[in-house]
Design a protein around this motif. Structure first.
Motif, PDB file in Angstrom:
ATOM      1  N   SER A 223       0.824  -1.207   0.000  1.00  0.00           N
ATOM      2  CA  SER A 223       0.000   0.000   0.000  1.00  0.00           C
ATOM      3  C   SER A 223       0.859   1.258   0.000  1.00  0.00           C
ATOM      4  O   SER A 223       0.584   2.215  -0.739  1.00  0.00           O
ATOM      5  CB  SER A 223      -0.918  -0.008   1.226  1.00  0.00           C
ATOM      6  OG  SER A 223      -1.634   1.208   1.316  1.00  0.00           O
TER       7      SER A 223
ATOM      8  N   GLY B  77       0.968   3.707  -3.149  1.00  0.00           N
ATOM      9  CA  GLY B  77       0.508   5.069  -2.893  1.00  0.00           C
ATOM     10  C   GLY B  77       1.505   6.097  -3.374  1.00  0.00           C
ATOM     11  O   GLY B  77       1.136   7.133  -3.940  1.00  0.00           O
TER      12      GLY B  77
ATOM     13  N   VAL C 284       1.241   6.235  -7.195  1.00  0.00           N
ATOM     14  CA  VAL C 284       0.055   6.996  -7.609  1.00  0.00           C
ATOM     15  C   VAL C 284       0.331   8.494  -7.516  1.00  0.00           C
ATOM     16  O   VAL C 284       0.030   9.266  -8.443  1.00  0.00           O
ATOM     17  CB  VAL C 284      -1.166   6.622  -6.743  1.00  0.00           C
ATOM     18  CG1 VAL C 284      -2.316   7.613  -6.970  1.00  0.00           C
ATOM     19  CG2 VAL C 284      -1.630   5.208  -7.059  1.00  0.00           C
TER      20      VAL C 284
ATOM     21  N   THR D 268      -1.056   6.449 -13.659  1.00  0.00           N
ATOM     22  CA  THR D 268      -1.643   6.688 -12.339  1.00  0.00           C
ATOM     23  C   THR D 268      -2.728   5.659 -12.034  1.00  0.00           C
ATOM     24  O   THR D 268      -2.787   5.098 -10.929  1.00  0.00           O
ATOM     25  CB  THR D 268      -2.247   8.098 -12.278  1.00  0.00           C
ATOM     26  OG1 THR D 268      -1.232   9.065 -12.564  1.00  0.00           O
ATOM     27  CG2 THR D 268      -2.842   8.386 -10.907  1.00  0.00           C
ATOM     28  N   SER D 269      -3.573   5.397 -13.025  1.00  0.00           N
ATOM     29  CA  SER D 269      -4.702   4.494 -12.808  1.00  0.00           C
ATOM     30  C   SER D 269      -4.253   3.041 -12.694  1.00  0.00           C
ATOM     31  O   SER D 269      -4.850   2.266 -11.937  1.00  0.00           O
ATOM     32  CB  SER D 269      -5.716   4.655 -13.944  1.00  0.00           C
ATOM     33  OG  SER D 269      -6.228   5.972 -13.943  1.00  0.00           O
TER      34      SER D 269
ATOM     35  N   ARG E   1      -3.256   2.704  -9.274  1.00  0.00           N
ATOM     36  CA  ARG E   1      -4.444   2.650  -8.406  1.00  0.00           C
ATOM     37  C   ARG E   1      -5.021   1.234  -8.335  1.00  0.00           C
ATOM     38  O   ARG E   1      -5.498   0.804  -7.274  1.00  0.00           O
ATOM     39  CB  ARG E   1      -5.523   3.611  -8.921  1.00  0.00           C
ATOM     40  CG  ARG E   1      -5.242   5.083  -8.675  1.00  0.00           C
ATOM     41  CD  ARG E   1      -6.451   5.928  -9.043  1.00  0.00           C
ATOM     42  NE  ARG E   1      -6.175   7.349  -9.023  1.00  0.00           N
ATOM     43  CZ  ARG E   1      -6.162   8.103  -7.923  1.00  0.00           C
ATOM     44  NH1 ARG E   1      -6.404   7.533  -6.745  1.00  0.00           N
ATOM     45  NH2 ARG E   1      -5.917   9.394  -8.001  1.00  0.00           N
TER      46      ARG E   1
ATOM     47  N   LEU F 295      -2.882  -0.612  -5.938  1.00  0.00           N
ATOM     48  CA  LEU F 295      -3.137  -0.062  -4.609  1.00  0.00           C
ATOM     49  C   LEU F 295      -4.462  -0.578  -4.057  1.00  0.00           C
ATOM     50  O   LEU F 295      -4.561  -0.918  -2.866  1.00  0.00           O
ATOM     51  CB  LEU F 295      -3.138   1.464  -4.675  1.00  0.00           C
ATOM     52  CG  LEU F 295      -3.493   2.214  -3.385  1.00  0.00           C
ATOM     53  CD1 LEU F 295      -2.540   1.837  -2.257  1.00  0.00           C
ATOM     54  CD2 LEU F 295      -3.476   3.723  -3.627  1.00  0.00           C
ATOM     55  N   ALA F 296      -5.476  -0.658  -4.912  1.00  0.00           N
ATOM     56  CA  ALA F 296      -6.781  -1.174  -4.471  1.00  0.00           C
ATOM     57  C   ALA F 296      -6.654  -2.614  -3.994  1.00  0.00           C
ATOM     58  O   ALA F 296      -7.281  -3.012  -3.001  1.00  0.00           O
ATOM     59  CB  ALA F 296      -7.787  -1.078  -5.610  1.00  0.00           C
TER      60      ALA F 296
ATOM     61  N   GLU G 110      -5.182  -2.459  -0.511  1.00  0.00           N
ATOM     62  CA  GLU G 110      -6.151  -2.003   0.487  1.00  0.00           C
ATOM     63  C   GLU G 110      -7.198  -3.079   0.770  1.00  0.00           C
ATOM     64  O   GLU G 110      -7.616  -3.269   1.922  1.00  0.00           O
ATOM     65  CB  GLU G 110      -6.826  -0.713  -0.004  1.00  0.00           C
ATOM     66  CG  GLU G 110      -5.903   0.484  -0.102  1.00  0.00           C
ATOM     67  CD  GLU G 110      -5.323   0.876   1.250  1.00  0.00           C
ATOM     68  OE1 GLU G 110      -5.966   0.619   2.291  1.00  0.00           O
ATOM     69  OE2 GLU G 110      -4.206   1.427   1.269  1.00  0.00           O
TER      70      GLU G 110
ATOM     71  N   ARG H  12     -11.712   2.088   0.944  1.00  0.00           N
ATOM     72  CA  ARG H  12     -10.561   2.710   0.273  1.00  0.00           C
ATOM     73  C   ARG H  12     -10.281   2.011  -1.059  1.00  0.00           C
ATOM     74  O   ARG H  12      -9.953   2.670  -2.061  1.00  0.00           O
ATOM     75  CB  ARG H  12      -9.344   2.616   1.195  1.00  0.00           C
ATOM     76  CG  ARG H  12      -8.052   3.129   0.567  1.00  0.00           C
ATOM     77  CD  ARG H  12      -8.074   4.615   0.281  1.00  0.00           C
ATOM     78  NE  ARG H  12      -6.925   5.027  -0.495  1.00  0.00           N
ATOM     79  CZ  ARG H  12      -5.730   5.316   0.037  1.00  0.00           C
ATOM     80  NH1 ARG H  12      -5.550   5.238   1.350  1.00  0.00           N
ATOM     81  NH2 ARG H  12      -4.738   5.690  -0.738  1.00  0.00           N
TER      82      ARG H  12
ATOM     83  N   GLU I 145     -10.302   3.799  -4.887  1.00  0.00           N
ATOM     84  CA  GLU I 145      -9.240   3.736  -5.892  1.00  0.00           C
ATOM     85  C   GLU I 145      -9.733   3.118  -7.190  1.00  0.00           C
ATOM     86  O   GLU I 145      -9.398   3.573  -8.286  1.00  0.00           O
ATOM     87  CB  GLU I 145      -8.047   2.953  -5.346  1.00  0.00           C
ATOM     88  CG  GLU I 145      -7.381   3.554  -4.120  1.00  0.00           C
ATOM     89  CD  GLU I 145      -6.808   4.933  -4.366  1.00  0.00           C
ATOM     90  OE1 GLU I 145      -6.568   5.285  -5.537  1.00  0.00           O
ATOM     91  OE2 GLU I 145      -6.596   5.669  -3.384  1.00  0.00           O
TER      92      GLU I 145
ATOM     93  N   ALA J 229      -9.848   4.845 -10.867  1.00  0.00           N
ATOM     94  CA  ALA J 229      -9.157   4.232 -11.999  1.00  0.00           C
ATOM     95  C   ALA J 229     -10.129   3.966 -13.140  1.00  0.00           C
ATOM     96  O   ALA J 229      -9.838   4.251 -14.310  1.00  0.00           O
ATOM     97  CB  ALA J 229      -8.490   2.928 -11.560  1.00  0.00           C
TER      98      ALA J 229
END
Length: 695
Positions: free
Chosen positions: A419, A423, A426, A438-439, A442, A445-446, A449, A457, A461, A465
């Motif tokens: 994470s 993060g 991102v 970036t997406s 994400r 990252l999702a 999370e 959260r 994300e 995305a």
């Protein structure tokens, strides 16, 4: 009696060249050469006109003839200058370094005993890049210093500027990024000052941008791409305009404007085909990368395989395509091979060797290794990628490396660590202004999370995305984000259906998305070339359209005689002429003789690296000749442009129908029974069941 004074055609050609009317000048000088022998200076003029008009082999032949004419007149300096011109243009466009070495050697021998001349600066300039592109960076540095010294004394600004660009790139590759960037900025001032002729100015701009792209310094790359775009109008010479377009496509892709990026890449392919040889794989690979990002897997494969056929290495694009196609094992095999056995293609457009060349391969290797549960292999690649990012002080490389660390941590079950790393990725990609990257970060990252139990959260994300992927037209990733959201995905999109009135028939495009309504069911699908062909047919049921008319209408800005199919590696022209004309075949055979001489000398001297490069050049030319000449020495011919267009349109329509079938089976079934493809295409529904399409 008329007082009109007849202007000499050669003077008219000079005027046309000054105005940028290359084809007019080429035609005038060709006509004169059919009536009398051109002088050495006129042959140089003809070479420049032919090059500007897109007749590359004719330009090289004219330079060679100028060399011979200067020799016959006893003008050794002129002969040496013409020989170096041959070397310069071969170096610029063919990727064949062996003939470049042969012609610079010839030029230098002619200057023996003449003392220092401006031509010596030009020779050192060409040798700088011949060594740079061949991977001999130490020798490239020595030649660059020589070009700067002689060019400064002799007033050859072009040689100084180009050699300083090479010096800057060498500093960067050696890890001295700060000094390299300072030197690039200094040379950039010269490029924008108007002091350089179009060819060296274009080289400087192109090298600036390539250096920035290789470092992933995208803000600087974008700034110089904009400057090159402004310079291109009225200044671009030969293939330089096409190179500008490729750089613009790269930036548009980064910024998320994928539709415009694809159009720029296609235009670049059309413009560069007359000049480029092996390097033609560069714009094709960019085209494939854009299409892969948009989810057009068939189009991406077409472009990547065409790049491979041209002698280019389309990695990591091809590996990532195989992953997107659901074949991670094939993707793993390809990316491992690319890292362990890199293909050495002399190119000014990307780092010729070393860590910056490996960075994008390592980024892809981590994603693919995680997909096949090779966590330790992913970890090794992530560590190497971070080492490269640290050495070259690039924010984008650091973002890639942090995402790689996040992927590995998540695969190992270290969700908290994943994470934090994701993060960071991102945040940095967002600051850079790269919505796709970036997406993608994400999405990972999702996953982290969600593994930590932070479902809210994770959904936050995923929704962000999903919205971005939809906005930029990244269909495959938008679908993946929607699937990960489950019932919480943003409705309705990416193929999610909803009911509508049974009598409505809609096939309307809005940006990158097409609204399809038929038989009481509506769905949004990503627009494709094949769907645009179908829309043209649906607009006029029963009417037959020739495939050339369909292609021209879809292109919007090009007549049928310039249809471009990247899978064929060439613009499609009228008729069924030979793949290589007699002049091109003769030039290829002369280059083969030069390569054989260089290969023999390298083997005699025990220079295995030079011998390997010469052998690769020889293999490329033999493959080109065998493609153009069949049994008994008979020419192989191009298929007619109508036949190529028929194949391309049929393939695109079938792919479009397959995509519709995934989301709207009843419409796909209807169209499969009513759409006819071939040289003439039509939509022929039952007359008694007329459908009024809203387009």
């Amino acid at each position: 009696m008329s007082d009109t004074v007849e202007v000499d055609p050669c003077e008219r050609a000079r005027t046309a060249i000054a105005a940028g009317s290359w084809s007019e000048a080429d035609a005038l000088l060709t006509e004169v050469s059919s009536q009398r022998q051109l002088s050495a200076d006129e042959l140089g003029l003809q070479a420049n006109a032919a090059y500007g008009a897109g007749r590359f082999e004719a330009a090289i032949t004219a330079f060679e003839d100028a060399h011979t004419a200067h020799l016959a007149a006893g003008d050794l300096l002129g002969a040496a200058a013409a020989a170096n011109d041959v070397a310069t243009y071969l170096m610029m466009d063919t990727g064949l370094m062996t003939p470049v070495r042969a012609w610079t050697r010839r030029a230098e021998q002619l200057l023996d005993g003449l003392g220092e001349t401006p031509v010596h600066a030009g020779i050192a300039m060409v040798r700088t890049y011949e060594r740079f592109l061949s991977g001999d960076l130490d020798a490239a540095g020595e030649q660059a210093r020589l070009a700067i010294d002689i060019g400064t004394r002799q007033g050859v600004l072009a040689a100084v500027a180009v050699a300083r660009i090479a010096t800057a790139r060498l500093l960067i590759l050696d890890g001295d990024v700060e000094r390299g960037l300072e030197l690039l900025d200094e040379v950039a001032v010269v490029a924008t000052s108007g002091q350089l002729d179009p060819l060296p100015a274009g080289m400087v701009f192109c090298e600036l941008i390539c250096a920035m792209q290789g470092l992933a310094q995208y803000d600087r790359a974008e700034a110089w791409t904009d400057a090159m775009e402004r310079w291109r109008r009225g200044n671009a010479f030969g293939g330089l305009g096409g190179r500008c377009r490729v750089h613009r496509a790269e930036i548009l892709r980064l910024r998320g404007s994928c539709v415009e990026a694809e159009q720029e890449a296609l235009h670049a392919c059309e413009q560069l085909r007359p000049w480029m040889r092996r390097e033609f794989g560069w714009p094709l690979t960019e085209l494939g990368t854009i299409r892969l990002r948009r989810g057009d897997l068939e189009g991406a494969e077409e472009a990547f395989l065409a790049a491979h056929r041209s002698g280019w290495d389309p990695e990591p694009g091809l590996s990532l395509l195989r992953l997107a196609q659901g074949d991670p094992a094939a993707a793993q095999a390809l990316i491992v091979d690319a890292l362990e056995r890199p293909v050495s293609v002399p190119s000014k457009e990307r780092p010729p060797t070393g860590q910056l060349r490996r960075a994008p391969l390592l980024d892809a290797a981590v994603e693919i290794a995680v997909a096949v549960d090779d966590v330790e292999g992913a970890a090794r690649a992530a560590v190497e990628l971070m080492e490269i990012a640290d050495r070259f002080h690039s924010r984008a490389l650091h973002a890639s490396a942090r995402l790689a660390e996040g992927r590995v941590a998540l695969a190992r079950g270290a969700a908290r660590e994943a994470s934090i790393a994701c993060g960071t990725a991102v945040a940095v990609w967002s600051e850079i202004g790269a919505p796709y990257e970036t997406s993608v970060a994400r999405l990972v990252l999702a996953g982290a999370e969600r593994a930590l139990g932070n479902e809210d959260r994770a959904l936050l994300e995923l929704r962000a995305a999903h919205a971005t992927f939809e906005r930029i037209g990244a269909a495959g990733h938008a679908s993946a984000a929607a699937d990960a959201c489950g019932t919480d995905a943003t409705p309705p999109s990416g193929g999610t259906a909803w009911p509508v009135a049974a009598d409505r028939a809609v096939f309307r495009c809005d940006g990158d998305t097409r609204l399809v309504e038929f038989a009481g069911r509506a769905v949004l699908v990503r627009d494709l070339k094949g769907l645009r062909y179908l829309a043209r047919l649906l607009a006029e049921p029963g009417r037959e359209f020739h495939v050339l008319d369909l292609v021209a209408a879809e292109r919007g800005d090009a007549p049928p005689s310039t249809v471009f199919d990247p899978g064929e590696l060439a613009p499609v022209t009228d008729g069924t002429g030979p793949l290589l004309d007699e002049q091109a075949k003769a030039a290829y055979r002369r280059r083969l003789e030069e390569i054989d001489d260089d290969l023999a000398e390298a083997e005699t001297n025990g220079d295995t690296a030079r011998a390997a490069l010469a052998a690769a050049d020889r293999d490329f030319l033999l493959a080109e000749l065998s493609r153009a000449v069949g049994l008994g020495g008979r020419d192989r011919t191009e298929g007619s442009h109508a036949e190529r267009a028929r194949t391309s349109v049929t393939r695109a329509v079938r792919y479009g129908l397959d995509r519709i079938a995934q989301h709207h089976p009843s419409l796909a079934d209807h169209l499969a029974h009513t759409v006819r493809t071939g040289t003439y295409c039509a939509y022929d529904p039952e007359p008694r069941a007329t459908i009024h399409w809203i387009l």
